[in-house]
Design an enzyme around this catalytic site. Sequence first.
Site, PDB file in Angstrom:
ATOM      1  CB  CYS A 248      -0.972  -0.028   1.166  1.00  0.00           C
ATOM      2  SG  CYS A 248      -2.165  -1.365   0.980  1.00  0.00           S
TER       3      CYS A 248
ATOM      4  CG  HIS B   7      -0.858   4.730   5.448  1.00  0.00           C
ATOM      5  ND1 HIS B   7      -0.889   4.602   4.083  1.00  0.00           N
ATOM      6  CD2 HIS B   7      -1.153   3.497   5.949  1.00  0.00           C
ATOM      7  CE1 HIS B   7      -1.190   3.340   3.768  1.00  0.00           C
ATOM      8  NE2 HIS B   7      -1.353   2.660   4.887  1.00  0.00           N
TER       9      HIS B   7
ATOM     10  CG  HIS C 129      -5.931   1.552   2.452  1.00  0.00           C
ATOM     11  ND1 HIS C 129      -5.171   2.016   1.399  1.00  0.00           N
ATOM     12  CD2 HIS C 129      -5.055   0.998   3.329  1.00  0.00           C
ATOM     13  CE1 HIS C 129      -3.901   1.760   1.621  1.00  0.00           C
ATOM     14  NE2 HIS C 129      -3.805   1.141   2.794  1.00  0.00           N
TER      15      HIS C 129
END
Lengths: 390, 274
Positions: free
Chosen positions: A151, A281, A318
Amino acid sequence: MGVDPVAIVAAGVVTPIGENLDAFWAGLVTGRDGLSTIERFRVDDLRVGRGGEIKNVPLAAGERPPACRATALLLAAARDLLGRAALDAEPARIGVVVGTALGGVERLEQALDDKDHRPRLVAGALYDSPGHALARRLGSRGPELTVSTACASGATALGIAADLLRADRADLVIAGGFDGLCRFVMRGFDALRSLTRERVRPFDRRRSGLLLGEGAALVLMARDRDAQGPRLGRLLGHASTSDAAHIAAPHPDGRGLVSAVRGALAHAGVGPGDVDFVSAHGTGTPLNDRIETAALKTALGPRVGAIPVNSIKGALGHTMGAAATLEAIMCLLASRHGIVPPTLGYEEADPACDLDYVPRFARSVRTRVSVSTSLGFGGCNAALVLEGIA
Amino acid sequence: MSVARLEAVGVISGWGEGLGALPGEATRACAGQPSLMIKRPSLDGERFRRATRECLLGVAAVQAVLAKRGRSPRDIAGGSTALLYVTAAAYGASNRAFVEAAPTAGTLHFPYTAASAVPAEVAIEFQLTGPYVIFVGGATATIEALAHAAVLIERGECERALVLAVETFRECEDLHARTRWLLARPLVEAAACAWLEPGEGRLRVTDAPAASTLARHARRRAGETLACEPLIALALGLESGDDRLHVTGEWRGRRLGLEWTLPPRASSRMGAQV
């Protein structure tokens, strides 16, 4: 002394809150919620069936949608980008660098079920297939790279692209990240119990997990001295590091993230005191947000308390490989507009997460230098230092 | 042009450990087998109980290059070692296992489906906390990884760089059989790790109108090893004692070259280590 900055000329995106760059920004600033019940594939057997699904991926007139979802998203972002900037270089001098956590893994599921044994499905299952499809569509003949730091991929891709330009391996690079929602990844995160049944609440006391999203984001990059005309901003520095701690969880002290932020600042030739804004994040999981907060304090020092820090995952979910590039673009747009989007879902303070997370509403702030942080499976960490244009 | 010295390359493959295990002609030696597997390395430790075979191959390749250099894991631990990992297909086995084990696969299996699982296990095992990049692709991606490693060294972002490639095929052999136009035969599983340090070697990525002699040699002796092929070619070049290594890599219709000029004295010393 840092490295030579690289110009970010233009950007293109497709996201759950907007199918192009303008709609994405408007959605961020107005607090649009892109999370919904997933409709494209079966989710009734999962604990959680919600996510940031793009209901209509834009197509060019007369175009048939690519069979691969990830490729469709990547090509949609490329169309948006190419509507804003021209690829004014020889094909051999145009590079493509994309980041992904999943590549074309949905094609693997299809290939395993395919009674006709079509080779195209197997080739499409390779993680670099969507990036290869993009390069073919663009007709580029320069460096073609797919990176997969989970990610954090969308940040690593921008860093590698900048290095290709600095090394004179290309004159223009289209770089960014992508990932599509599919059963494979929904099943995985569902099994990990990482998905929340509630609202995604990055850094909030009540945060209980993340929701996944899908999207693609691309930027056009050029050497700073070569970039003519308007631009979004500059990538000043980048670093990707390893935690060397756990296959799926961040290091308890966030040591890899601290090292990535410090490395990116050194790369950029700026100090913590120069940072005006942090795009975190901020997944909304109890562990990530606490560790990330501590890591930002360590890396940026006491002044971090005065810096606005946001997470856009409450709005988008996400988006995995796309996330870091979307967040980098958001940083540059924040500088351009003098507005920092809010952390959607953040309402109640957590003593372990005690930074300024830009609650509830977008905020008017002049920002020039931003730091964007990313983490991923396999102990991947990445940080970007970006300079926007007010 | 970047500046970095190639110190050593550790190679394991379906043929065995090191270049000495490679046959003269892979196609003939394979005798019609579509692929050649490497057994799961037997590594000690409870931590590896759940690790996939490809993860252990990554660890074994780093152990192989450490042995070549006569160094211990302690010598590479920390933030001054960069790890650059490349694979075209090694995530296929874990991805397939996860799909086919539904609905029972879960917490223990899913993290290993990531392409980052192999370098993660390597980083944990050797405590590598420096620069970290994962490239997905065949031989061209390995050439890009080597070039990027040299950039990191030249900029002083690390004191050494390990470029690691792992390829496994057996678990997806039936799928690979559908893509003969993409993959040559025989498919030979391999794991290889190159050790780069600051030094006088000069490295340059080039266009490559044709496969280099070293690349053809690597393919002929090892078989199709995808991302491992340029590293095997470099190992063969070091073994030969040449001070100018030219390797090429092909993937998805593209070919890239890498010219590496080594300092003459070092090249003969390194050649003896392979």
